[in-house]
Design an enzyme around this catalytic site. Structure first.
Site, PDB file in Angstrom:
ATOM      1  N   ALA A  70      -0.048  -0.956  -4.331  1.00 60.40           N
ATOM      2  CA  ALA A  70       0.991  -0.039  -4.691  1.00 60.40           C
ATOM      3  C   ALA A  70       1.588  -0.291  -6.129  1.00 60.40           C
ATOM      4  CB  ALA A  70       2.118  -0.004  -3.795  1.00 60.40           C
ATOM      5  N   GLY A 113      -2.145  -1.828  -0.794  1.00 57.07           N
ATOM      6  CA  GLY A 113      -2.157  -0.363  -0.523  1.00 57.07           C
ATOM      7  C   GLY A 113      -3.771   0.000  -0.706  1.00 57.07           C
ATOM      8  N   GLU A 116      -5.198  -0.650   2.537  1.00 59.44           N
ATOM      9  CA  GLU A 116      -4.680   0.375   3.585  1.00 59.44           C
ATOM     10  C   GLU A 116      -5.461   1.646   3.288  1.00 59.44           C
ATOM     11  OE1 GLU A 116      -0.477  -1.555   4.359  1.00 59.44           O
ATOM     12  OE2 GLU A 116      -0.798  -1.037   2.354  1.00 59.44           O
ATOM     13  N   GLU A 136       0.980  -8.771   0.173  1.00 63.59           N
ATOM     14  CA  GLU A 136       2.332  -8.227   0.119  1.00 63.59           C
ATOM     15  C   GLU A 136       3.067  -9.553   0.616  1.00 63.59           C
ATOM     16  OE1 GLU A 136       0.171  -4.334   1.224  1.00 63.59           O
ATOM     17  OE2 GLU A 136       0.030  -6.676   1.928  1.00 63.59           O
TER      18      GLU A 136
END
Length: 264
Positions: A70, A113, A116, A136
């Site tokens: 992200a 992300g 993901e 993360e």
């Protein structure tokens, strides 16, 4: 064909004559997942889900990364996290809902992300230099776009905790051994090989694939009985397709594996 004005687009849509569509993240080199990029990705996914001419989708990034995570500069507290989490959810749920095979092609990094994003796809093919992980925890936070859920369903709770708790990266071969990726493509031209793999899916009975996808994804978390009901409904529905009529007729006339499907 690529969408016009690519300089302004953060997600490029490239359509091929065989029904394969490439969604290319266009924020090189590392493709950080900003609100704007995720919004475009969600819009593209919704459009593809409604387009019957689409036979399969390949999601690609740059040579260095599918996406390295992200855009952390956009996170500044719980309220922003909630807003961005909803944008992630729309984009990734939208990809997962496309009723056709969706393949992630991972070169370089797919972290946070980015991983993901790959998990939201049906299948994952990786280059030998691929690195996948959920780092993360190294920032004192947890995955917020499917990493605790889709990852667990794919590799099991212990391995999911391993990746989430340690924040470590998996190399391509270890990810293959775990079942996190489905193929490691050794070809020098990774993109061409990933496209060829996706074309192989697109040449099949893609409507039936979509119905099987619905039954598999919809049944995985429920009871066996509920899953069998989903399968039974899809089994009836598929016999109303042109591809089923073509496939059955071809089998009776020529034996298995000779049918040419129209994707209808």
């Amino acid at each position: 064909m690529t969408d016009p004005n690519p300089a302004a687009a953060l997600v490029l849509t490239e359509r091929h004559d065989d029904g394969v569509v490439v969604l290319r993240l266009n924020r090189p080199p590392m493709n950080p997942l900003s609100r704007a990029l995720l919004t475009e990705l969600g819009d593209a996914a919704l459009a593809l889900a409604a387009d019957a001419s689409v036979k399969a989708v390949l999601v690609l990034g740059s040579e260095k990364a599918l996406a390295a995570g992200a855009d952390i500069t956009e996170f500044d507290g719980p309220e922003a996290a909630a807003e961005i989490g909803a944008i992630f959810r729309r984009a990734f749920d939208g990809l997962a809902a496309i009723p056709r095979p969706v393949v992630a092609g991972v070169r370089g990094f797919a972290l946070g992300g980015g991983m993901e994003l790959a998990l939201a796809c049906d299948l994952r093919v990786a280059a030998p230099n691929a690195r996948l992980g959920q780092p993360e925890i190294l920032l004192g936070i947890i995955p917020g776009a499917g990493g605790t859920q889709r990852l667990t369903r794919l590799v099991g709770p212990a391995r999911a905790k391993d990746l989430v708790w340690t924040g470590r990266n998996l190399r391509a071969e270890e990810a293959l051994a775990w079942g996190l990726v489905d193929r490691v493509l050794e070809d020098e031209d990774f993109e061409a090989a990933a496209l060829e793999f996706t074309r192989g899916l697109a040449s099949g009975a893609v409507v039936a694939m979509g119905l099987a996808k619905r039954a598999i994804d919809g049944g995985i978390d429920g009871s066996l009985a509920a899953g069998l009901d989903l399968e039974a409904d899809a089994f009836v529905e598929v016999f109303g397709t042109e591809d089923a009529r073509t496939g059955v007729a071809s089998f009776l006339e020529q034996g298995p594996g000779k049918a040419r499907f129209a994707g209808r």
